[in-house]
Every structure is written in C-alpha cells, then in structure tokens.
Design a protein around this motif. Structure first.
Motif, PDB file in Angstrom:
ATOM      1  N   TYR A  22      33.330  43.778   5.044  1.00 59.15           N
ATOM      2  CA  TYR A  22      32.586  42.979   6.034  1.00 59.15           C
ATOM      3  C   TYR A  22      31.188  42.635   5.520  1.00 59.15           C
ATOM      4  N   ASN A  23      30.547  41.669   6.183  1.00 61.64           N
ATOM      5  CA  ASN A  23      29.225  41.212   5.785  1.00 61.64           C
ATOM      6  C   ASN A  23      28.108  42.000   6.456  1.00 61.64           C
ATOM      7  N   GLU A  24      26.985  42.125   5.724  1.00 64.50           N
ATOM      8  CA  GLU A  24      25.763  42.726   6.245  1.00 64.50           C
ATOM      9  C   GLU A  24      24.621  41.752   5.958  1.00 64.50           C
ATOM     10  N   GLU A  25      23.999  41.245   7.010  1.00 61.18           N
ATOM     11  CA  GLU A  25      22.974  40.216   6.845  1.00 61.18           C
ATOM     12  C   GLU A  25      21.643  40.800   6.361  1.00 61.18           C
TER      13      GLU A  25
ATOM     14  N   PHE B 144      15.417  44.492   5.682  1.00 66.71           N
ATOM     15  CA  PHE B 144      16.425  45.397   6.224  1.00 66.71           C
ATOM     16  C   PHE B 144      17.785  44.718   6.160  1.00 66.71           C
ATOM     17  N   VAL B 145      18.771  45.440   5.641  1.00 61.06           N
ATOM     18  CA  VAL B 145      20.120  44.895   5.455  1.00 61.06           C
ATOM     19  C   VAL B 145      21.089  45.621   6.367  1.00 61.06           C
ATOM     20  N   ALA B 146      21.695  44.896   7.293  1.00 61.59           N
ATOM     21  CA  ALA B 146      22.668  45.484   8.222  1.00 61.59           C
ATOM     22  C   ALA B 146      23.372  44.366   8.971  1.00 61.59           C
ATOM     23  N   GLY B 147      24.565  44.673   9.478  1.00 62.37           N
ATOM     24  CA  GLY B 147      25.323  43.700  10.247  1.00 62.37           C
ATOM     25  C   GLY B 147      24.632  43.392  11.572  1.00 62.37           C
ATOM     26  N   LYS B 148      24.373  42.128  11.813  1.00 63.12           N
ATOM     27  CA  LYS B 148      23.695  41.712  13.043  1.00 63.12           C
ATOM     28  C   LYS B 148      24.652  41.794  14.239  1.00 63.12           C
ATOM     29  N   PRO B 149      24.098  41.939  15.447  1.00 60.76           N
ATOM     30  CA  PRO B 149      22.684  42.208  15.742  1.00 60.76           C
ATOM     31  C   PRO B 149      22.332  43.657  15.437  1.00 60.76           C
ATOM     32  N   VAL B 150      21.145  43.858  14.871  1.00 61.08           N
ATOM     33  CA  VAL B 150      20.691  45.175  14.470  1.00 61.08           C
ATOM     34  C   VAL B 150      19.842  45.773  15.595  1.00 61.08           C
TER      35      VAL B 150
ATOM     36  N   VAL C  30      25.065  40.422   2.211  1.00 60.11           N
ATOM     37  CA  VAL C  30      25.811  41.193   1.225  1.00 60.11           C
ATOM     38  C   VAL C  30      27.142  41.541   1.860  1.00 60.11           C
ATOM     39  N   GLN C  31      28.067  41.950   1.049  1.00 61.49           N
ATOM     40  CA  GLN C  31      29.377  42.334   1.564  1.00 61.49           C
ATOM     41  C   GLN C  31      29.647  43.786   1.193  1.00 61.49           C
ATOM     42  N   ALA C  32      30.136  44.538   2.147  1.00 64.88           N
ATOM     43  CA  ALA C  32      30.589  45.891   1.841  1.00 64.88           C
ATOM     44  C   ALA C  32      31.916  45.763   1.103  1.00 64.88           C
ATOM     45  N   VAL C  33      32.017  46.382  -0.058  1.00 66.53           N
ATOM     46  CA  VAL C  33      33.235  46.283  -0.859  1.00 66.53           C
ATOM     47  C   VAL C  33      33.679  47.677  -1.306  1.00 66.53           C
TER      48      VAL C  33
ATOM     49  N   LYS D 118      37.662  44.062  12.352  1.00 60.13           N
ATOM     50  CA  LYS D 118      38.034  42.741  12.880  1.00 60.13           C
ATOM     51  C   LYS D 118      37.499  41.611  12.007  1.00 60.13           C
ATOM     52  N   GLU D 119      36.472  41.899  11.203  1.00 61.01           N
ATOM     53  CA  GLU D 119      35.890  40.884  10.327  1.00 61.01           C
ATOM     54  C   GLU D 119      36.505  40.888   8.928  1.00 61.01           C
TER      55      GLU D 119
END
Length: 322
Positions: free
Chosen positions: A115-118, A187-193, A253-256, A297-298
């Motif tokens: 999944y993505n982390e903005e 700060f890098v995290a999936g929104k909303p943070v 970024v993407q968690a892989v 789900k993403e």
C-alpha cells in the motif's frame, strides 16, 4: 554533507562482517522482519503468517525498528528471509557512496507491492517549493526511521541541502514548525494521519487564539518530475484535513515485501518456500481484504513495481509450487 549522513547511517546499521553472508537456512519456517508491534508493518506480517498456513508454510513474524533495520537483518546471519520496507529504500541505498550499500541495493528483490504512504511536508508559508528548503532547519524524524530515510533521499535527489536536519519525533517537529522554531517537518504515513488530523482542533472556536499558528503553515507541493521517477503521484486534499484550502500534489512511497537475492549460494528449498508464500498470498488476498488489516483493501499484488526487480522465486506467477 549527504555522504557524511549516509556514512553515519550505514556505519551504525551495517558495521558487522557477517552482513553480506547468506542467512542460515531453517528447515521449518521463513522469517519476516516488519516494524514496531503497534504499527501496520507488524500487523501485515501477522496477516501474511496466517495466509501462509493455508499453503503449509510457517512464517515467523519479527518486530523491528523499521526499513533500515529490516534491510540489515535480511542480509545478516539472522533467519529472516523477508522484510517489509518503504519502496524508496532502494534509491536511498543506491545513492550511498558505500560499495557495500550499492551492492546491497543491486541484490534486493521485490516479492509484492502493498500500500501507499503519502509524504507530508508541513512548512512555514514563506516556503513555497521543496527547493526553498535549502538552508532551512528541517525535522526529518527519529534516527533510523522511514521518515529520515525518505527525507535524506529527497534532499539528495533534488540537490537540496538544509542548514540543519533534526532527528526528532514528528510530533515534536510539528509543534516546532507551528511555533516558528523550525521551517518544516517531513512525515511519511498513509493519509489521513492522526498527527495532522489533530491540527483540525486549532480551527475550533474555543481555540481561536491558536488559529494564526495554523494559518502560517501549509503542505508543500511535491510534483517535480525527478521525484516521480521513484515515487508515486498522490495528493493531499481538504477531505483529508479540513485546514487544507486547495488540493496539494505530493508523492507517496509504497510499502513492499522484499527479499535478498543470494543467487551465488542460495537454497533451492528457500526459493520453493518463497514461491509457496507468493501463491498463498494470491489465493488468500480476498480474505485478507475482508478480514485483515484495512490497508489490504488498497493492495494490488500486480501493481507496477517501478525500479524494483522482482524475485524470480515468486515471479512469474506460473512458478512451480509443489
């Protein structure tokens, strides 16, 4: 400056002679290093372990300090064949002047994208672009964190050298930016943070005296073509945080899930296990989306892998699994 930062990071993370030795094989289980036990990476690891049992495979889920720690551990003598990391760790390692780090980057392989982390860059309004961060004081997250990794990677990529990069907790960084003591926080995290959602309280009538602090900051746009060579396009909108007046382009970024390619001395048995794990995740993905962590789900296991090379044990999907 960046050479000094890279050197400091990897001197502490990889100063062991066994770093590039193949992990000791295990006859019973595959190890996966994730993140703190309260984080999403660890929860994903637990879900992966549950899915793997359907294919008759035992996955040992290990907590960790995050991406940099995970890269160290999948290359060490510890039995951790897999790790979950931020996708920009590849560029981070490749830009290092250390031959060991460059060799490590060349041998990393992607199992699956998750999944993505903005990337959120909260800055004083006098700062208009990412390039304006040159010569500024920036909070980049705690030492060894994914925030620190992404910050250094972006600064190096864009040839932007801050006056000071403070390795402090994101919450402390946000407060310092609001007070005007720092110029920006990354700060890098999936929104909303939650960290930024909490700033919405400053717009409430009872907090009117703090409203000017929020009015003096904004999210920086991140849409330079150089960034988009390694990062995915994303955006921050008013639906994410009510103090955002207009949509702000950013990157994610993407968690892989990754492995290390020990082709010269790798194990056929290990490759068979990875192939079995890959098949189990594909088979169980609908159940994971329904009952696992919400971020499943993403997940699109066939999403574009960008600059990452895929692990041949898992790809193509037609790999033989007994």
């Amino acid at each position: 400056m960046f050479q000094r930062v890279f050197g400091a990071v990897f001197a502490s993370a990889f100063f062991v002679s066994s770093v590039f030795a193949a992990p000791a094989p295990s006859a019973e289980k595959v190890g996966i290093v994730t993140g703190p036990k309260t984080g999403t990476y660890y929860a994903f690891g637990k879900d992966i372990a549950q899915a793997a049992t359907k294919g008759g495979l035992t996955v040992d889920v290990k907590s960790s300090e995050g991406s940099i720690d995970n890269i160290k551990r999948i290359n060490s003598s510890e039995n951790a064949a897999l790790g979950i990391v931020q996708s920009d760790v590849l560029g981070f390692l490749s830009r290092s002047k250390s031959p060991d780090s460059i060799r490590m980057a060349s041998n990393l392989r992607m199992i699956f994208p998750f999944y993505n982390e903005e990337v959120h860059v909260l800055a004083r309004k006098s700062i208009k672009t990412f390039s304006d961060l040159k010569g500024k004081k920036i909070a980049i997250g705690e030492d060894g964190s994914g925030n620190m990794l992404t910050s250094i990677n972006l600064f190096s990529m864009m040839d932007v050298e801050p006056a000071e990069m403070l390795k402090i907790a994101p919450a402390q960084g946000v407060v310092s930016v609001l007070k005007g003591d720092l110029d920006a926080v990354i700060f890098v995290a999936g929104k909303p943070v939650r960290l930024f959602k909490n700033l919405e309280d400053l717009t409430l009538p009872e907090n009117h005296k703090y409203a000017p602090m929020l009015a003096d900051v904004h999210f920086l746009p991140l849409d330079n073509p150089k960034m988009l060579e390694e990062y995915k396009p994303a955006e921050i909108t008013r639906n994410d945080y009510n103090f955002v007046s207009a949509t702000v382009p950013t990157v994610a970024v993407q968690a892989v899930m990754v492995s290390y390619d020990f082709s010269d001395n790798g194990s056929k048995k290990r490759c068979e296990r990875l192939a079995r794990l890959g098949k189990s995740l594909r088979d169980e993905l609908p159940a994971l989306r329904e009952k696992g962590h919400p971020k499943w789900k993403e997940v699109n296991l066939d999403a574009d892998s960008g600059v990452w090379k895929k692990d041949e044990c898992v790809w193509p999907a037609t790999a033989v699994v007994k």
